[in-house]
Design a protein around this motif. Structure first.
Motif, PDB file in Angstrom:
ATOM      1  N   VAL A 202       1.246  -1.608  -0.111  1.00  0.00           N
ATOM      2  CA  VAL A 202      -0.185  -0.028  -0.057  1.00  0.00           C
ATOM      3  C   VAL A 202       1.258   0.924   0.338  1.00  0.00           C
ATOM      4  N   GLY A 203       0.532   2.123  -1.243  1.00  0.00           N
ATOM      5  CA  GLY A 203       1.640   3.787  -0.772  1.00  0.00           C
ATOM      6  C   GLY A 203       0.363   4.647  -0.699  1.00  0.00           C
ATOM      7  N   LEU A 204       1.184   5.790  -0.642  1.00  0.00           N
ATOM      8  CA  LEU A 204       0.492   6.758   0.015  1.00  0.00           C
ATOM      9  C   LEU A 204       0.986   8.085  -0.270  1.00  0.00           C
ATOM     10  N   MET A 205       0.416   9.066  -0.942  1.00  0.00           N
ATOM     11  CA  MET A 205       1.382   9.825  -1.837  1.00  0.00           C
ATOM     12  C   MET A 205       0.322  11.247  -1.696  1.00  0.00           C
ATOM     13  N   THR A 206       1.357  11.320  -1.407  1.00  0.00           N
ATOM     14  CA  THR A 206       1.079  12.767  -0.335  1.00  0.00           C
ATOM     15  C   THR A 206       1.587  14.140  -0.667  1.00  0.00           C
ATOM     16  N   GLU A 207       1.638  15.470  -0.978  1.00  0.00           N
ATOM     17  CA  GLU A 207       2.085  16.182  -1.007  1.00  0.00           C
ATOM     18  C   GLU A 207       2.691  16.385  -1.285  1.00  0.00           C
ATOM     19  N   GLY A 208       4.284  17.265  -2.202  1.00  0.00           N
ATOM     20  CA  GLY A 208       5.404  17.313  -1.561  1.00  0.00           C
ATOM     21  C   GLY A 208       6.098  16.505  -3.150  1.00  0.00           C
ATOM     22  N   LEU A 209       5.408  15.070  -3.048  1.00  0.00           N
ATOM     23  CA  LEU A 209       5.888  13.720  -4.309  1.00  0.00           C
ATOM     24  C   LEU A 209       4.899  14.311  -5.324  1.00  0.00           C
ATOM     25  N   ASN A 210       5.958  13.672  -6.225  1.00  0.00           N
ATOM     26  CA  ASN A 210       5.587  14.048  -8.446  1.00  0.00           C
ATOM     27  C   ASN A 210       5.212  12.471  -7.696  1.00  0.00           C
ATOM     28  N   ALA A 211       4.904  12.377  -9.270  1.00  0.00           N
ATOM     29  CA  ALA A 211       3.747  10.696  -9.648  1.00  0.00           C
ATOM     30  C   ALA A 211       5.566   9.989  -9.593  1.00  0.00           C
TER      31      ALA A 211
END
Length: 567
Positions: A202-211
């Motif tokens: 499971v991954g969580l993409m939060t602000e500050g990370l690009n694709a």
């Protein structure tokens, strides 16, 4: 006193007593329900104008009564009497619905999460009457029967509207025995030749990370899992502005994870970030399988890789410091012993040991690490007394440091295309040619533990004795895997870790490795961006003579810098 769960606000004492009397009902073991029980349940639900859900075991005993929908009153997964992908929970649910409609997606999802034997939904007619001498009738308009099916695309099946009498006549035992036989066959087929953890990532993409950064992060965690001996069956991810304080991801995603774990037969869920003890506990309760974070996977790899006494000592210290705040709430008996990711360890301390005993063990291990630190310091002083220059090989994990040490010194250190293939530092003597006098110039090369972005603090602290090899060396050889798509990010991660060290490391030479596997465009870009670097392939032994020359120059530069500081 029998507990009534769910939404109890506004209920009268007489209504609560009616709900509690449901616990005294006993249903036949071979029937889903009886008309009498169903009408009694529907009558109470009609009076309080709320759904009521009852949970019944295979002996026909009512074990849980809740005011609310199946989702609102569901049994926590870790409290279910039996839970596993190969069988049902041994509990069926009879619930009411005020609206004339079939079970909703949320209701069916709650059924699947609890792996209920069956779900009987009673649609209320809105009226009815009490019979003389007891009993109720007319409260049920129609019914629906739902149950799980062992099919990857259709998790459940729902019947058309049925009469209450037809539901009451269905053979419950025949239904459950047939379903469990199918689930067992499906489970055995999944488990063939599966001697390792089956993982849902499971991954969580939060602000500050690009694709791209997020994708690279997930790929790295997947490699860590494979290195630890797990198999990634499926990857789920969510985009949020910030992690949920209780469950990291949102409530809907938690349910999706739980269902996916059931569907693919996963026995472990791994998150791509660190989890707090509360988050881990909440997730395990809602998902029903073990949950670990990225740090725990790294610790597990270290536990497997540690060969020397010093390495095992430092791994055990890191594991205990990590696990101490996570002791409470680990399953029903705080047990993490086993043979899978997050359960291995070279030390003898069991996690069932009382917290005080673990703290004493940590204190002893810290003393031993301090002694190890002092021992390595004496060895370094001896080398410095003999005036043998030292160079520490640093770099991101799997950059090829051990392969390079083998190529330069015939060290025969274990190498593999894995993250953290080697853990214990290895020191070897290398004879170079003095660039000025052309005489022999002996130096010492030390292969250190590989770095990784967001290196867990417990590892940094436990491995301070090892990491001092970097800070106390005269110079550094920073090895970079040029074939890796995120090689620039890896350089930044290594430099960030080095910058956090208490003592500033000496001058560094950048060595781009695996140039035989890098494309021409990447190689040209790196040569332009880093003109002072050396480009090699340790595996193919390309560029090693140039590297030897540059190492000799680095030693002279480090010595001159040290002399300048003294003066």
């Amino acid at each position: 006193m029998e507990t009534i769960y769910g939404q109890l606000q506004g209920l009268k004492p007489s209504q609560l007593k009616q709900l509690q009397r449901l616990y005294h009902q006993r249903l036949p073991g071979d029937r889903l329900t009886t008309p009498e029980f169903a009408q009694r349940l529907a009558a109470i639900s009609t009076e309080i104008d709320q759904p009521v859900s009852t949970y019944i075991n295979r002996r026909g005993q009512v074990i849980r009564v809740g005011v609310g929908t199946v989702r609102q009153t569901q049994i926590p997964l870790l409290e279910l009497p039996r839970y596993g992908a190969e069988r049902l929970s041994g509990i069926r649910c009879v619930t009411t619905n005020l609206k004339s409609e079939s079970p909703s997606e949320a209701t069916l999802t709650a059924m699947a999460l609890q792996r209920l034997d069956a779900l009987v939904m009673l649609v209320l007619s809105g009226g009815g009457f009490e019979r003389r001498g007891g009993g109720a009738t007319g409260y049920v308009k129609e019914t629906y029967l739902a149950h799980l099916v062992p099919h990857p695309e259709a998790r459940w099946t729902v019947s058309p509207p049925l009469s209450l009498d037809s539901i009451a006549l269905q053979d419950f035992l025949d239904l459950t025995e047939g379903l469990e036989e199918e689930f067992r066959r499906d489970y055995v087929a999944q488990q063939v030749a599966a001697g390792h953890d089956r993982v849902l990532l499971v991954g969580l993409m939060t602000e500050g990370l690009n694709a791209k950064q997020f994708r690279d992060r997930l790929v790295e965690v997947a490699r860590l899992i494979e290195t630890a001996g797990g198999e990634v069956l499926e990857v789920l991810h969510q985009r949020r502005s910030s992690p949920h304080p209780q469950t990291v991801v949102g409530e809907g995603k938690v349910q999706e994870i739980a269902l996916a774990a059931q569907t693919v037969g996963a026995n472990l869920v791994v998150f791509d970030r660190d989890l707090s003890p509360a988050q881990m506990r909440n997730l395990e309760m809602q998902i029903g399988v073990r949950v670990v974070d990225r740090t725990e996977v790294i610790l597990d790899i270290f536990a497997q890789r540690a060969q020397s006494g010093a390495g095992k000592l430092q791994v055990e210290l890191a594991q205990l410091e990590y696990m101490l705040p996570r002791l409470s709430g680990r399953g029903r008996a705080m047990s993490r012993l086993g043979g899978g990711i997050g359960t291995r360890g070279p030390g003898e301390t069991k996690l069932e040991t009382e917290r005080r005993a673990i703290q004493r063990r940590i204190s002893r291990l810290q003393q031993e690490v301090n002694q190890l630190q002092a021992h390595r310091s004496r060895l370094r002083q001896q080398r410095q007394h003999q005036e043998v220059p030292s160079i520490a090989i640093v770099g991101y994990t799997n950059a090829g440091k051990s392969t390079l040490l083998n190529a330069l010194t015939n060290a025969e250190v274990y190498t593999a295309d894995q993250l953290f293939a080697t853990l214990d530092p290895t020191t070897r003597r290398l004879v170079l040619t003095d660039p000025q006098t052309h005489s022999s110039l002996p130096i010492v090369l030390t292969d250190t533990v590989g770095f990784i972005h967001d290196l867990p603090p417990s590892l940094v602290d436990a491995f301070r004795a090892t990491l001092e090899e970097v800070t106390e060396a005269d110079a550094m050889l920073h090895v970079v895997d040029l074939s890796h798509p995120s090689w620039q990010g890896q350089i930044r991660s290594v430099m960030k870790i080095l910058a956090q060290m208490p003592i500033t490391p000496g001058p560094a030479l950048l060595a781009f490795n695996k140039i035989d596997q890098a494309d021409g465009e990447t190689l040209a870009f790196a040569q332009e961006e880093y003109p002072q670097a050396v480009f090699i392939s340790a595996g193919e032994r390309l560029g090693l003579e140039t590297l030897r020359t540059r190492l000799a120059q680095l030693v002279y530069y480090a010595a001159a810098s040290r002399q300048f500081k003294k003066d």
